[in-house]
Design an enzyme around this catalytic site. Structure first.
Site, mmCIF file in Angstrom:
data_model
loop_
_atom_site.group_PDB
_atom_site.id
_atom_site.type_symbol
_atom_site.label_atom_id
_atom_site.label_comp_id
_atom_site.label_asym_id
_atom_site.label_seq_id
_atom_site.Cartn_x
_atom_site.Cartn_y
_atom_site.Cartn_z
ATOM 1 N N ASP A 115 0.792 -1.242 -0.062
ATOM 2 C CA ASP A 115 -0.003 -0.063 -0.009
ATOM 3 C C ASP A 115 0.841 1.377 0.220
ATOM 4 O O ASP A 115 1.500 1.695 1.160
ATOM 5 C CB ASP A 115 -0.782 0.061 1.143
ATOM 6 C CG ASP A 115 -1.979 0.620 1.049
ATOM 7 O OD1 ASP A 115 -2.289 1.183 -0.188
ATOM 8 O OD2 ASP A 115 -2.985 0.980 2.082
ATOM 9 N N TYR A 222 7.608 -5.634 -7.957
ATOM 10 C CA TYR A 222 6.658 -6.748 -8.260
ATOM 11 C C TYR A 222 6.823 -6.997 -9.749
ATOM 12 O O TYR A 222 5.801 -7.917 -9.976
ATOM 13 C CB TYR A 222 5.557 -6.367 -7.640
ATOM 14 C CG TYR A 222 4.809 -5.200 -7.936
ATOM 15 C CD1 TYR A 222 4.318 -5.031 -8.978
ATOM 16 C CD2 TYR A 222 4.786 -4.287 -6.833
ATOM 17 C CE1 TYR A 222 3.485 -3.826 -9.330
ATOM 18 C CE2 TYR A 222 4.034 -3.015 -6.967
ATOM 19 C CZ TYR A 222 3.501 -2.952 -8.636
ATOM 20 O OH TYR A 222 2.933 -1.550 -8.860
ATOM 21 N N LYS A 309 -8.959 -7.993 -1.878
ATOM 22 C CA LYS A 309 -8.891 -7.366 -0.735
ATOM 23 C C LYS A 309 -9.137 -7.702 0.654
ATOM 24 O O LYS A 309 -10.207 -8.512 0.546
ATOM 25 C CB LYS A 309 -9.734 -5.973 -0.927
ATOM 26 C CG LYS A 309 -9.391 -5.111 -2.209
ATOM 27 C CD LYS A 309 -8.486 -4.036 -1.671
ATOM 28 C CE LYS A 309 -8.055 -3.146 -3.118
ATOM 29 N NZ LYS A 309 -8.210 -1.614 -3.025
ATOM 30 N N CYS A 403 -11.189 26.221 26.898
ATOM 31 C CA CYS A 403 -10.104 25.060 27.103
ATOM 32 C C CYS A 403 -10.452 24.380 28.445
ATOM 33 O O CYS A 403 -10.748 24.691 29.367
ATOM 34 C CB CYS A 403 -8.791 25.879 27.307
ATOM 35 S SG CYS A 403 -7.497 24.873 27.472
ATOM 36 N N CYS A 406 -7.532 25.607 31.154
ATOM 37 C CA CYS A 406 -7.559 26.794 31.735
ATOM 38 C C CYS A 406 -8.800 27.683 31.604
ATOM 39 O O CYS A 406 -9.061 28.966 31.909
ATOM 40 C CB CYS A 406 -6.216 27.748 31.135
ATOM 41 S SG CYS A 406 -6.566 28.142 29.456
#
Ligand code: AMP
Ligand code: ZN
Length: 665
Positions: A115, A222, A309, A403, A406
């Site tokens: 891949d 290949y 696959k 956040c 804080c």
């Protein structure tokens, strides 16, 4: 021994070492000794330019810049592959093949489907000529300069093989290397790469081949394409390719029946998880070349081959909670906290949701049942929500507005996928993260001080920013948990020693968002001191090579912040290197400011590399192709005729090596 013999001997020796190291994975020489030999060869080649060879091992370190990749028509079309997803599909294919050939005497080559990005390597008389991507199958991009930096690819085949041929294969990024690259990006505060495949194909199209050389790419082969009828079967041609130096994985197997093909498929469906790289299936090919020819091609794919696959392993589980992580640059990453579930041999509890867009795209909500997949990729991925299982009245996800550490309101700038916590100086993970980045190996490389100690120093209130490190005293540090007198002293020594770290590393260490190692180098080269950099305007910044709007704005933001200015002043007063040292400035001028040079041919007085460095040191730019923007071509011996005509057409001034030397002296 003549010089030529000496050069040839060294080339062969170095080629063999590359082969042992990169193909056989078995080094017979230390990196150090290898470098000595490369340098020796480089020197001989520079002194004797008549023996220049573009396939010499010295020509693989990268440095060529390709602005536009030339489109090249393939000599032989690069087909796609038909896919199959079940054993029935494979049985059908076998029937078709046997019927067309009129025999059941068919053998199959079974291979893994790698891949990555397909590549076509052209060899003439055993010499590597070019590397071209698949593109649309008819035409691809010439990526020769980049591919040459992949050291497992042999450039010169001397032994017994066909002489004119194409090698086809896949450029891949092995998982180890991919993970390392991501760790680095994490340290740089950059978004991580999603998967090895895209990163491999993206790497092929980078403009700077030196950057490609730094990436741990590999090439698995290949197929041999040739009109020379030396081998009767596909398998035999690959075995021989392996013998002469190509990296043909030994996972390839010959099957004498479709049942043996199934054995191969079943085996690798499980074992693929142990491979050092990703595979998404198997490719089955009719082995006999004569039979391949008889079967021929459909409009898109060979009839003699089929891909099978693997099913990506998938499970479903419940999303319990979405939490948010704060990085050192303030970047927020949403994390899916899942009901623990077994997947491909590990327990999965968490998965990254990347950013707000991703959450919206999936329409994922707490309480949903989700599909989690591990398609060979390292980090499990949430593929989709199982809407059939969604309980009624689930609240749509509202992305965090503040956040988690804080409570500052998060911001998101246009064009940025991520939200940020803007509270640079008050948000704990950002403060600690920034100091940890500052001391890290690629930044200030402070011996005797690690990430955990930074955490401890922060908790004890001894430091609040990286400038505070330089005020630390041994006596303050000794009382800390697990800190002996000796290690305290080591740490302080390490901090003092870091005052000698060169400017480009200090700039990287500051942790300005989007200013990674490479960008820091570019900025240092251009601005030479922190003062010039911090007073630069947006226009001045974006005029620097490879500095775009995003980086420029980030530098402006950093420089206009009072807290940062104070920090930098403290670092300067502590004696850190915040400008380029006199020694490295010595050879630099602005004589060639903004002029673009193309270097072509073989040179006598200085090497190509030295020539390029001289151009850059004097403020000029080196480009690999001639365009309207080119100011000068420095022509050596054997300058390519096509370059010459192009230069004349565009009216670009052609100068000699000596002209150039006169220019800068
Ligand atoms: P696809 O992109 O799905 O059409 O599949 C065809 C691609 O599979 C080729 O272009 C190759 O890049 C890739 N591939 C990977 N491994 C192999 C292999 N062993 N034999 C042939 N093709 C392969
Ligand atoms: Zn915060």
């Amino acid at each position: 021994m003549t010089v030529q013999e000496k050069i040839n001997l060294l080339r062969e020796e170095l080629n063999n070492h590359n082969y042992n190291y990169y193909v056989l994975d078995h080094a017979l020489i230390s990196d150090f000794d290898f470098d000595i030999k490369i340098k020796e060869l480089e020197k001989l080649e520079t002194k004797n330019p008549v023996f220049f060879d573009s396939n010499s091992p010295t020509q693989r370190v990268g440095g060529e810049i390709t602005k536009n990749f030339e489109t090249v028509t393939h000599l032989n079309r690069m087909y796609s592959l038909d896919n199959s997803y079940s054993k029935e599909d494979l049985l059908d294919w076998e029937k078709r093949v046997q019927k067309m050939l009129g025999t059941s005497e068919v053998k199959y080559s079974c291979e893994l489907k790698f891949d990555g990005a397909s590549i076509n390597l052209t060899y003439e008389n055993g010499q590597f000529i070019k590397a071209v991507t698949r593109g649309d199958g008819f035409q691809g991009d010439d990526v020769t300069n980049n591919v040459k930096t992949i050291l497992s690819i042999p450039l010169s085949i001397k032994k017994d093989f066909v002489s004119n041929f194409e090698m086809r294969g896949e450029i891949i990024l092995p998982l180890d290397g991919f993970n390392k690259m991501n760790e680095e990006r994490f340290e740089n505060g950059e978004e991580q790469y999603r998967n090895p495949r895209n990163t491999a194909s993206g790497s092929l199209k980078l403009q700077d081949s030196a950057e490609v050389a730094r990436r741990p790419l590999d090439c698995l082969l290949y197929q041999v394409v040739t009109t020379e009828r030396k081998y009767k079967t596909h398998f035999e041609s690959l075995e021989n390719a392996r013998k002469v130096g190509f990296k043909v994985p030994d996972t390839i197997a010959l099957a004498t029946s479709i049942d043996e093909v199934f054995d191969f498929v079943n085996y690798w469906d499980v074992k693929r998880h142990d491979l050092p790289y990703e595979t998404d299936g198997v490719v089955i090919k009719v082995n006999h070349l004569q039979q391949q020819e008889e079967l021929g091609y459909t409009a898109k794919a060979p009839r003699w081959a089929i891909a099978y696959k693997f099913k990506a392993e998938q499970v479903s589980t419940i999303l319990n909670k979405i939490t948010y992580q704060v990085g050192r640059t303030g970047a927020i990453t949403p994390v899916a906290n899942l009901e623990p579930v077994q997947l491909a041999g590990t327990t999965v509890k968490r998965a990254s949701l990347h950013n707000a867009d991703q959450i919206e795209k999936l329409d994922i909500r707490v309480g949903d049942t989700v599909f989690v997949e591990k398609g060979g990729e390292i980090i499990p991925k949430i593929i989709a929500v199982d809407f059939t299982k969604r309980p009624e009245n689930l609240e749509p996800t509202k992305y965090a507005t503040n956040c988690p550490e804080c409570n500052s309101e998060l911001v998101r700038t246009e064009g940025d996928a991520k939200h940020y916590c803007p509270n640079e100086f008050g948000c704990a993970p950002q403060i600690t993260g920034r100091i940890q980045h500052f001391i890290s190996r690629k930044a200030m490389d402070i011996e005797g001080l690690g990430g955990e100690t930074v955490d401890l120093l922060r908790k004890e209130g001894l430091i609040e920013n990286y400038a505070d490190l330089y005020d630390l005293k041994v006596e303050q540090v000794i009382p800390l948990e697990r800190m002996a007198e000796k290690s305290a002293q080591n740490m302080i020594d390490g901090i003092i020693k870091s005052k000698n770290i060169p400017f480009e590393k200090v700039l990287f260490a500051l942790g300005i968002r989007f200013v990674g190692e490479t960008v820091a180098k570019k900025l240092v080269k251009h601005f030479k001191s922190i003062e010039f950099l911090m007073t630069a305007t947006f226009e001045e910044l974006i005029n620097v090579d490879e500095i775009g709007d995003r980086i420029a704005q980030s530098i402006i933001d950093f420089s206009s912040n009072l807290g940062n200015i104070q920090l930098i002043n403290r670092l300067i007063s502590h004696g850190l290197q915040l400008e380029v040292s006199a020694a490295s400035l010595e050879n630099q001028t602005n004589k060639l400011d903004g002029q673009v040079f193309v270097v072509s041919g073989v040179f006598h007085q200085i090497s190509r590399e030295e020539l390029k460095k001289a151009i850059e040191d004097n403020g000029g730019k080196v480009s690999s192709s001639i365009s309207k923007k080119t100011n000068f071509i420095i022509a050596g011996d054997n300058m390519g005729p096509s370059k010459l005509t192009k230069a004349q057409d565009l009216g670009v001034e052609i100068i000699s090596e000596q002209d150039f030397i006169n220019k800068i002296n």
